[in-house]
Design an enzyme around this catalytic site. Structure first.
Site, PDB file in Angstrom:
ATOM      1  N   HIS A  49       0.852  -1.209   0.000  1.00  0.00           N
ATOM      2  CA  HIS A  49       0.000   0.000   0.000  1.00  0.00           C
ATOM      3  C   HIS A  49       0.874   1.239   0.000  1.00  0.00           C
ATOM      4  CE1 HIS A  49      -3.303   2.714   1.319  1.00  0.00           C
ATOM      5  NE2 HIS A  49      -4.057   1.800   0.771  1.00  0.00           N
ATOM      6  N   ILE A  55       1.858   4.606   1.700  1.00  0.00           N
ATOM      7  CA  ILE A  55       1.097   5.485   2.599  1.00  0.00           C
ATOM      8  C   ILE A  55       0.312   4.602   3.565  1.00  0.00           C
ATOM      9  CG2 ILE A  55       0.898   7.379   0.942  1.00  0.00           C
ATOM     10  CD1 ILE A  55      -2.048   6.585   0.558  1.00  0.00           C
ATOM     11  N   GLY A  58      -6.112   4.525   5.008  1.00  0.00           N
ATOM     12  CA  GLY A  58      -7.055   5.341   5.773  1.00  0.00           C
ATOM     13  C   GLY A  58      -7.801   4.563   6.835  1.00  0.00           C
ATOM     14  N   VAL A  59      -8.127   3.316   6.560  1.00  0.00           N
ATOM     15  CA  VAL A  59      -8.849   2.525   7.559  1.00  0.00           C
ATOM     16  C   VAL A  59      -8.006   2.327   8.812  1.00  0.00           C
ATOM     17  CG1 VAL A  59     -10.343   1.367   5.901  1.00  0.00           C
ATOM     18  CG2 VAL A  59      -8.179   0.308   6.528  1.00  0.00           C
ATOM     19  N   GLU A  63      -8.853   3.316  12.594  1.00  0.00           N
ATOM     20  CA  GLU A  63      -8.653   2.338  13.668  1.00  0.00           C
ATOM     21  C   GLU A  63      -7.833   2.939  14.808  1.00  0.00           C
ATOM     22  OE1 GLU A  63      -8.796  -1.139  15.923  1.00  0.00           O
ATOM     23  OE2 GLU A  63     -10.017  -0.564  14.194  1.00  0.00           O
TER      24      GLU A  63
END
Length: 146
Positions: A49, A55, A58-59, A63
């Protein structure tokens, strides 16, 4: 005067590496918390990723915010578990890069007791006071309401 120390996240949360996204707690009151996370370049998710331009997903930022909230809630011995049940209006403003330290936003909560049973588990609402994750220079990276 020395800085206050807090129980480590691993002593409060059920999460364990590689899925523990709070490194240390900076400030904690009965209704708010500030915590820090450094995303190390060697973390496994960076391999995919995205290769060549890694990077933080986003999840995982969401979290980290949820875990800060869970830490706050689970300091109460009566709370045995906290579950993320919704996210509203999540926005990812800038990418979080390998080696970057973020401070999941100060999380504030409203504690409500069930009207049916005052002894029931607390219902925590407004994890959504989670608004901004900052890096040290104050850039807004992500915001969300719960």
């Amino acid at each position: 005067m020395s800085a206050p120390t807090f129980v480590t996240p691993a002593d409060v949360l059920p999460h364990r590496p590689p899925f523990l996204f709070i490194d240390r707690v900076l400030e904690c009151t009965p209704t708010s918390i500030r915590a820090v996370r450094v995303f190390k370049p060697e973390e496994e998710f960076f391999r995919g990723h995205f290769p060549g331009n890694p990077i933080v997903p986003g999840v995982l930022l969401v979290e980290a915010m949820a875990q800060a909230f869970a830490y706050l809630a689970m300091r109460d011995d009566k709370v045995k578990g906290v579950y993320l049940t919704g996210i509203d209006r999540a926005r990812f403003r800038k990418p979080v890069l390998p080696g970057q330290e973020i401070e999941p936003p100060r999380v504030s909560a409203i504690v409500v007791r069930s009207a049916r049973s005052p002894r029931s588990t607390r219902i925590w609402r407004n994890c959504g006071s989670v608004r901004k994750a900052l890096k040290p220079d104050g850039v807004n990276l992500v915001q969300a309401n719960g």
